[in-house]
Scaffold this active site. Structure first.
Site, short mmCIF file in Angstrom:
data_model
loop_
_atom_site.label_atom_id
_atom_site.label_comp_id
_atom_site.label_asym_id
_atom_site.label_seq_id
_atom_site.Cartn_x
_atom_site.Cartn_y
_atom_site.Cartn_z
N LEU C 227 0.83 -1.21 0.00
CA LEU C 227 0.00 0.00 0.00
C LEU C 227 0.86 1.26 0.00
O LEU C 227 1.78 1.39 0.81
CB LEU C 227 -0.89 -0.03 1.26
CG LEU C 227 -2.05 0.96 1.27
CD1 LEU C 227 -3.04 0.66 0.17
CD2 LEU C 227 -2.72 0.97 2.62
N ASP C 228 0.55 2.20 -0.87
CA ASP C 228 1.23 3.50 -0.95
C ASP C 228 2.72 3.38 -1.28
O ASP C 228 3.48 4.32 -1.07
CB ASP C 228 1.08 4.31 0.36
CG ASP C 228 -0.37 4.54 0.73
OD1 ASP C 228 -1.21 4.57 -0.17
OD2 ASP C 228 -0.65 4.69 1.94
N GLU C 229 3.11 2.21 -1.81
CA GLU C 229 4.53 2.02 -2.11
C GLU C 229 4.79 1.80 -3.60
O GLU C 229 5.91 1.58 -4.01
CB GLU C 229 5.07 0.80 -1.33
CG GLU C 229 5.10 0.95 0.17
CD GLU C 229 6.19 1.91 0.63
OE1 GLU C 229 7.19 2.06 -0.09
OE2 GLU C 229 6.03 2.50 1.72
#
Lengths: 284, 284, 284, 284
Positions: C227-229
């Site tokens: 997530l968010d990476e």
């Protein structure tokens, strides 16, 4: 009943104005929420926006008016007093282009902007369905060169009937007559698709392309009799390069138009703008 | 000996140019490091910058010239071929203001810019100590209205003696004559302190203040005979408000001037600019 | 029939790639419209996007595939070949927030973005009327914590049935499982409401407020299992001050979200993005 | 003798503060030049900066202190009263990098910043000639890991001897001990070369490169015991792309560092910053 009020004022600069205004509010039990001021040292003019809360029933509200008028006279103030619970009554003028209209209506729906949009006026039928999607009355007022006067008469009737006090020209492609403009001083906001004063007049993106600039922009301003010469409220720019053709400038410019227009409308609706000698003071 | 070369070219668009240029390099054992191109579909003109590495001794380098000239003729190219290990020979012209001069000299010292600054020329003595701090020859060439021609003659002699091929006007407050300008076509960069075409001419910050704009900026451009009308290389803007007096615009503008000028100088030194019909293509 | 094609490729760097690719196109009568390349000198990897026009009937188009595959093998290329006249088939996932959805749909309507939006999927009913205003099928797929797997199954069915090859998460507030994500590698774009890597995770505007930053922003990226990476495509920021409460950050952030998401979608639709080792090369 | 004074104050919010402060100034014949305020409604805290001119001889100036103290007690204010004609006494700490030092010293010379730079302290000798060019005492205080304590003792002695009240860390590459930091609360400004909280700690440009962000930036902040965790004053960002290697990020970042640091120093010198609960209120 707690009410929120905004006072916008201009007067010759002199010691004691802030003390007087703030004391006036304090004595009546008001609590200042926000206050901003500006002094133009060239012309020795003082500008102020002050926002406060106070308990006020409607009779006390009425009594407030002459009291404000009294100290305004003493300081030779021009002023306006606004009740925050009485939102502006807005009209939006459009032609065929949808982007600014959608942008404003979505912001209103999301309550980024607080206003009642009373009507949308257009010289074309293209955007009727947008108006109906957002449940706003749409009036089609065609404008032909020889019947412009009649069209403006019809527009003014509509504006009066709906008691409009803010007109937003959201890429409305007709020039309004000086007679029309006079009726709504500092109550009409236009978006011009260039960073004024560069590329005033027609087809600014074509002008920008021809000159080979590396930035394009948009300017929101109050409408005055002189086209593209009114007091500037907001400006927004973005980078362009040799890769951008005119149609790319148009596309990139739209984002700047939306942002600069929405900014101006927001500032106006929150009573943050003082127009003065063809400039604006915007108390952000 | 591995050398890095840059070829900048303009020619009528036609199929096969990229194939030909890249094959030319490949055949001679070159490896393309960077390549960028642009097609102007209105005028059907093709622009290209290509940078490559190849093993070349000085005799092979000499032989390369006519080979490039040959295929250039075939495609009706105008072109320039640069050796990256031969940096530009720069002159900086200044008057009294220090900020752009310091900015350029610090960038050169930090190797953000790769160039030899051969001399600094000024019509005032104020910045002599800056030149000496950075160990650069400083020439004082006063310019009085009646002896401008003589001054320019002296300046041209200095430029020739130092074999200068880039002149940077770093807030040099004198207008150069068309005769002077002609000697260095697309080799003189000026910084104008407004976002052109807004506020061309004198005192742009005063003009900006009077108009009440919400953005100010700076424009770097090649110098042509028409003042402030040359091909724009870079533009930079920043926000201002009613709080900013003229002196604040001047101060805020300086940062934009430094950035827009340094950008133009960097792009020129790296042979990334093609000037064409009063515009620039900048291959960033 | 003139067709426009785009080739996106990655391969180990070596001399001759550009020469080979451009010659390949030239030999088949193609005319290069645009070409951009990048070399990562650390990993010695070469990236290229090349766009060209050529006369091609459908049988010649079919023959092209194995020819491209052949030279791709020779240079160990990973590549994709796109026909510009076959637009992406997009799905938009939303929850309750309208701003990114409106923004994308208006841009599509104005032809800023070229794609077919096959369907809108939502875990809430709030935005159904927006979908119908723009005449796009709307599917309500509620997601409860215990039935997430079922919901994803239903979503995948819908995506397959509509032959979707780009999924845009326009403020979709559910985390998709790694199994789901794997089905659409580099084909799902998300907008995160902070300038990553700052404020990853939940409630980034609250985090930004608590930290007292002077800038907030938004980040568009491909969705990966972490997530968010995922690889960042675009980032946009705007200034904030102590005057801005969390709700002001949310409001100001919306404009950044819209811009950063629309940018990413546009770049993807024009086949300008190469994702590589958790970064992106965006050939603007 | 007309004097200009600035009062910065924080107190619990209550009605009447502005009225009281402005009346206090008015009664003593002062004229308010500028006034700005902020209310944090979560914590019900009131912040104010007020700047005024008044005729004051030195004995009247002395008498003013207890009078301000009296009304400050009444409103439970924390406050500072500044005489604009007494500029800060600044120290600049540097290591080897020259760009922020040059930038500050040129701005001081051009009177963009009003301060006396009493001394430059460095753990290297590289920038000694810069100090001498600007006629500022330079102290070389080497810092080795095992003799850090001694070095800080020497630095503190220098600061005291020069009566310094503002320390600017202009890319000083040593971490100062909590004991040192405590001596100058909200009087030390640092520039961190990332947009915090992203990329705190060492080598932020390398971190940014590894993560593949599309924006890099710089953050100026007051120094507290927790490294990179102090109240943020200013932040500046610029766009980067896949073309930028780490050294390009370093170069582009320098411009952001200069701008963000100069902004913080200017705001501090003009007494425009109130640090409060690890945030800043900056009255621009």
């Amino acid at each position: 009943m707690s009410k929120r009020l905004v006072l916008l004022l201009v007067c010759p600069d002199q010691p004691g104005i802030v003390a007087h205004v703030s004391h006036f509010i304090f004595k009546r039990g008001g609590n200042i929420i926000d206050s901003d001021q500006h002094t133009d040292f060239e012309t020795r003019t003082f500008f102020m926006r002050i926002e406060w809360e106070m308990k006020l029933n409607s009779s006390a509200r009425k009594k407030l008016e002459p009291e404000v008028a009294r100290f305004a006279r003493r300081f030779q103030m021009k002023y306006e007093l606004f009740d925050e619970d009485k939102p502006c009554r807005m009209a939006i003028f459009v032609s065929k282009q949808a982007h600014c209209l959608y942008d404003l209506l979505v912001r209103l729906k999301l309550e980024e902007l607080h206003s009642n949009v009373e009507l949308i006026v257009s010289n074309h039928l293209d955007l009727k369905s947008v108006a109906s999607h957002f449940d706003i009355p749409f009036y089609y007022v065609p404008v032909s060169p020889d019947k412009k006067k009649q069209a403006e008469k019809r527009q003014l009737e509509l504006l009066k009937r709906h008691q409009v006090n803010l007109i937003v020209l959201a890429r409305y492609m007709q020039v309004l007559s000086p007679e029309f403009v006079k009726v709504y001083p500092n109550q009409m906001i236009n978006i011009h698709h260039s960073f004024l004063p560069a590329f005033a007049g027609a087809k600014p993106y074509h002008q920008a392309y021809a000159r080979g600039v590396k930035l394009i922009g948009a300017t929101s301003h109050y409408v005055t009799e002189d086209l593209d010469e009114g007091p500037i409220i907001g400006q927004s720019v973005t980078r362009v390069s040799h890769r951008d053709r005119v149609e790319d400038l148009v596309r990139k410019g739209r984002d700047q138009e939306k942002v600069a227009l929405a900014y101006a409308v927001k500032m106006h609706l929150e009573h943050r703008i003082l127009a003065y000698e063809n400039k604006t003071i915007v108390f952000e």
